[in-house]
Design a protein around this motif. Structure first.
Motif, PDB file in Angstrom:
ATOM      1  N   PHE A   1       0.832  -1.197   0.000  1.00 29.68           N
ATOM      2  CA  PHE A   1       0.000   0.000   0.000  1.00 29.68           C
ATOM      3  C   PHE A   1       0.873   1.257   0.000  1.00 29.68           C
ATOM      4  CE2 PHE A   1      -3.901  -2.251   1.236  1.00 29.68           C
ATOM      5  CZ  PHE A   1      -3.360  -3.409   1.790  1.00 29.68           C
ATOM      6  N   TRP A   2       0.349   2.315  -0.590  1.00 30.63           N
ATOM      7  CA  TRP A   2       0.906   3.650  -0.449  1.00 30.63           C
ATOM      8  C   TRP A   2      -0.175   4.557   0.129  1.00 30.63           C
ATOM      9  CZ3 TRP A   2       5.570   5.858  -0.582  1.00 30.63           C
ATOM     10  CH2 TRP A   2       6.622   5.190  -1.225  1.00 30.63           C
ATOM     11  N   TYR A   3       0.240   5.316   1.162  1.00 32.08           N
ATOM     12  CA  TYR A   3      -0.658   6.285   1.786  1.00 32.08           C
ATOM     13  C   TYR A   3      -0.021   7.673   1.706  1.00 32.08           C
ATOM     14  CZ  TYR A   3      -3.458   2.587   3.911  1.00 32.08           C
ATOM     15  OH  TYR A   3      -4.286   1.516   4.124  1.00 32.08           O
ATOM     16  N   VAL A   4      -0.884   8.673   1.689  1.00 33.72           N
ATOM     17  CA  VAL A   4      -0.426  10.055   1.770  1.00 33.72           C
ATOM     18  C   VAL A   4      -1.011  10.681   3.031  1.00 33.72           C
ATOM     19  CG1 VAL A   4      -2.345  10.941   0.352  1.00 33.72           C
ATOM     20  CG2 VAL A   4      -0.240  12.287   0.587  1.00 33.72           C
ATOM     21  N   GLN A   5      -0.204  11.539   3.642  1.00 29.93           N
ATOM     22  CA  GLN A   5      -0.649  12.218   4.855  1.00 29.93           C
ATOM     23  C   GLN A   5      -0.333  13.697   4.738  1.00 29.93           C
ATOM     24  OE1 GLN A   5       1.278  11.179   8.628  1.00 29.93           O
ATOM     25  NE2 GLN A   5      -0.742  11.164   9.607  1.00 29.93           N
ATOM     26  N   TYR A   6      -1.349  14.523   4.761  1.00 32.89           N
ATOM     27  CA  TYR A   6      -1.184  15.964   4.765  1.00 32.89           C
ATOM     28  C   TYR A   6      -1.041  16.441   6.206  1.00 32.89           C
ATOM     29  CZ  TYR A   6      -2.554  15.473  -0.068  1.00 32.89           C
ATOM     30  OH  TYR A   6      -2.605  15.104  -1.385  1.00 32.89           O
ATOM     31  N   PRO A   7      -0.451  17.589   6.419  1.00 35.65           N
ATOM     32  CA  PRO A   7      -0.212  18.070   7.796  1.00 35.65           C
ATOM     33  C   PRO A   7      -1.460  18.033   8.657  1.00 35.65           C
ATOM     34  CG  PRO A   7       0.916  19.464   6.218  1.00 35.65           C
ATOM     35  CD  PRO A   7       0.093  18.514   5.408  1.00 35.65           C
ATOM     36  N   ASN A   8      -1.284  17.487   9.841  1.00 36.84           N
ATOM     37  CA  ASN A   8      -2.357  17.424  10.843  1.00 36.84           C
ATOM     38  C   ASN A   8      -3.578  16.638  10.369  1.00 36.84           C
ATOM     39  OD1 ASN A   8      -0.893  19.049  12.739  1.00 36.84           O
ATOM     40  ND2 ASN A   8      -1.395  20.809  11.450  1.00 36.84           N
ATOM     41  N   GLN A   9      -3.347  15.685   9.495  1.00 40.60           N
ATOM     42  CA  GLN A   9      -4.450  14.849   9.031  1.00 40.60           C
ATOM     43  C   GLN A   9      -4.093  13.371   9.168  1.00 40.60           C
ATOM     44  OE1 GLN A   9      -6.284  15.828   5.283  1.00 40.60           O
ATOM     45  NE2 GLN A   9      -5.958  18.028   5.561  1.00 40.60           N
ATOM     46  N   GLY A  10      -5.081  12.508   8.909  1.00 35.08           N
ATOM     47  CA  GLY A  10      -4.858  11.069   8.953  1.00 35.08           C
ATOM     48  C   GLY A  10      -4.294  10.557   7.641  1.00 35.08           C
ATOM     49  N   LEU A  11      -4.336   9.247   7.459  1.00 38.37           N
ATOM     50  CA  LEU A  11      -3.785   8.603   6.275  1.00 38.37           C
ATOM     51  C   LEU A  11      -4.857   8.466   5.196  1.00 38.37           C
ATOM     52  CD1 LEU A  11      -1.854   5.700   8.024  1.00 38.37           C
ATOM     53  CD2 LEU A  11      -0.904   7.834   7.157  1.00 38.37           C
ATOM     54  N   GLN A  12      -4.457   8.778   3.964  1.00 34.77           N
ATOM     55  CA  GLN A  12      -5.351   8.601   2.822  1.00 34.77           C
ATOM     56  C   GLN A  12      -4.733   7.579   1.879  1.00 34.77           C
ATOM     57  OE1 GLN A  12      -5.998  12.157   0.496  1.00 34.77           O
ATOM     58  NE2 GLN A  12      -7.488  11.184  -0.842  1.00 34.77           N
ATOM     59  N   LEU A  13      -5.488   6.563   1.507  1.00 36.46           N
ATOM     60  CA  LEU A  13      -4.982   5.523   0.622  1.00 36.46           C
ATOM     61  C   LEU A  13      -4.806   6.070  -0.791  1.00 36.46           C
ATOM     62  CD1 LEU A  13      -4.268   2.507   0.191  1.00 36.46           C
ATOM     63  CD2 LEU A  13      -6.680   2.150  -0.382  1.00 36.46           C
ATOM     64  N   LEU A  14      -3.596   5.925  -1.330  1.00 39.22           N
ATOM     65  CA  LEU A  14      -3.316   6.316  -2.708  1.00 39.22           C
ATOM     66  C   LEU A  14      -3.577   5.155  -3.672  1.00 39.22           C
ATOM     67  CD1 LEU A  14       0.047   8.324  -2.602  1.00 39.22           C
ATOM     68  CD2 LEU A  14      -2.201   9.192  -3.293  1.00 39.22           C
ATOM     69  N   LEU A  15      -3.027   4.000  -3.320  1.00 44.90           N
ATOM     70  CA  LEU A  15      -3.174   2.820  -4.167  1.00 44.90           C
ATOM     71  C   LEU A  15      -2.736   1.589  -3.392  1.00 44.90           C
ATOM     72  CD1 LEU A  15       0.018   2.267  -4.950  1.00 44.90           C
ATOM     73  CD2 LEU A  15      -0.407   4.027  -6.652  1.00 44.90           C
ATOM     74  N   LYS A  16      -3.051   0.427  -3.973  1.00 44.05           N
ATOM     75  CA  LYS A  16      -2.698  -0.828  -3.324  1.00 44.05           C
ATOM     76  C   LYS A  16      -2.408  -1.899  -4.362  1.00 44.05           C
ATOM     77  CE  LYS A  16      -7.570  -2.099  -2.932  1.00 44.05           C
ATOM     78  NZ  LYS A  16      -8.716  -2.324  -2.010  1.00 44.05           N
ATOM     79  N   TYR A  17      -1.538  -2.819  -4.001  1.00 42.07           N
ATOM     80  CA  TYR A  17      -1.274  -4.006  -4.812  1.00 42.07           C
ATOM     81  C   TYR A  17      -1.690  -5.229  -4.013  1.00 42.07           C
ATOM     82  CZ  TYR A  17       0.981  -7.927  -6.935  1.00 42.07           C
ATOM     83  OH  TYR A  17       1.212  -9.168  -7.492  1.00 42.07           O
ATOM     84  N   THR A  18      -2.530  -6.057  -4.632  1.00 42.30           N
ATOM     85  CA  THR A  18      -2.907  -7.306  -3.976  1.00 42.30           C
ATOM     86  C   THR A  18      -2.461  -8.466  -4.848  1.00 42.30           C
ATOM     87  OG1 THR A  18      -5.127  -7.132  -4.963  1.00 42.30           O
ATOM     88  CG2 THR A  18      -4.817  -6.261  -2.754  1.00 42.30           C
ATOM     89  N   THR A  19      -3.119  -8.687  -5.948  1.00 44.88           N
ATOM     90  CA  THR A  19      -2.691  -9.704  -6.912  1.00 44.88           C
ATOM     91  C   THR A  19      -2.973  -9.172  -8.307  1.00 44.88           C
ATOM     92  OG1 THR A  19      -4.855 -10.766  -6.877  1.00 44.88           O
ATOM     93  CG2 THR A  19      -3.204 -11.617  -5.358  1.00 44.88           C
TER      94      THR A  19
END
Lengths: 113, 115
Positions: free
Chosen positions: B34-52
């Motif tokens: 997984f890749w997540y992005v986090q802006y200042p003073n915020q939580g994690l936002q999912l950018l993308l994911k690899y499963t299969t």
């Protein structure tokens, strides 16, 4: 469809005090995990709850404890707060204990003075 | 135990330039990444994911990542950086232990976009 919610948003406590953070999982999810994110670091796994039991635990002292309720919501309790406990606490939920993907809440910012 | 390494705690790019954020993982089994992005003073936002399946994964905001098993890498790219991309980026692997999963995160890469 509500996502993962956490309360409160921010919290300021004094060293030695105790704190309780709350999390409601995404609708349909039954597993809750907690993570600690210290400033400038990646989130670290604290523990995970499923069927109201702690199923897995990271490298955190016993001062960190939790609870899961029958409606799947969860609490994180930290006793005897230290300055080093200041962090963003993230809750994540997943569809089932054996599911690989977790959904994160916005976090609770805890400041210990 | 699995681990995630993000090379470069700080990356600076010019607006319009290619963004490349590096992530390597260690895993004895096919990973969920997984890749997540986090802006200042915020939580994690999912950018993308690899499963299969397809090894090139497209995410939100023009980001994509390629899973390369032979290199144990999952680097994040974006062809043209925008000022709004300035944030902290985290790579994560979902690790299974005793029938349940937890995330292992890298230490993060702070992306700065220069005007």
């Amino acid at each position: 469809d509500a996502g993962v919610t956490q309360s409160p948003t921010h919290l300021i406590k004094t060293r030695g005090q105790q704190v309780t953070l709350r999390c409601s999982p995404k609708s349909g999810h039954d597993t809750v995990s907690w993570y600690q994110q210290a400033l400038g670091q990646g989130p670290q796994f604290i523990f995970q709850y499923y069927e109201e039991e702690e199923r897995q635990r990271g490298n955190f002292p016993d001062r960190f404890s939790g609870h899961q309720f029958p409606n799947y919501s969860s609490e994180l309790n930290v006793n005897a707060l230290l300055l080093g406990d200041s962090a963003l606490y993230l809750c994540a939920s997943s569809l089932a204990m054996g599911h690989y993907e977790q959904y994160f809440g916005p976090g609770t910012r805890l400041t210990v003075t | 135990a699995q681990s995630v390494t993000q090379l470069g705690s700080h990356v600076s790019v010019s607006e319009g330039a290619l963004v490349l954020l590096r992530c390597n993982y260690s895993s004895s089994v096919p990973p969920y990444l997984f890749w997540y992005v986090q802006y200042p003073n915020q939580g994690l936002q999912l950018l993308l994911k690899y499963t299969t399946g397809a090894t090139l994964v497209k995410g939100i905001n023009g980001f994509e990542a390629e899973f390369k098993k032979s290199e144990t890498s999952f680097h994040l790219t974006k062809p043209s950086a925008h000022m709004s991309d300035a944030a902290e980026y985290f790579c994560a692997v979902s690790e299974k232990t005793s029938g349940t999963y937890k995330y292992i995160f890298g230490t993060g890469t702070r992306l700065k976009v220069l005007a």
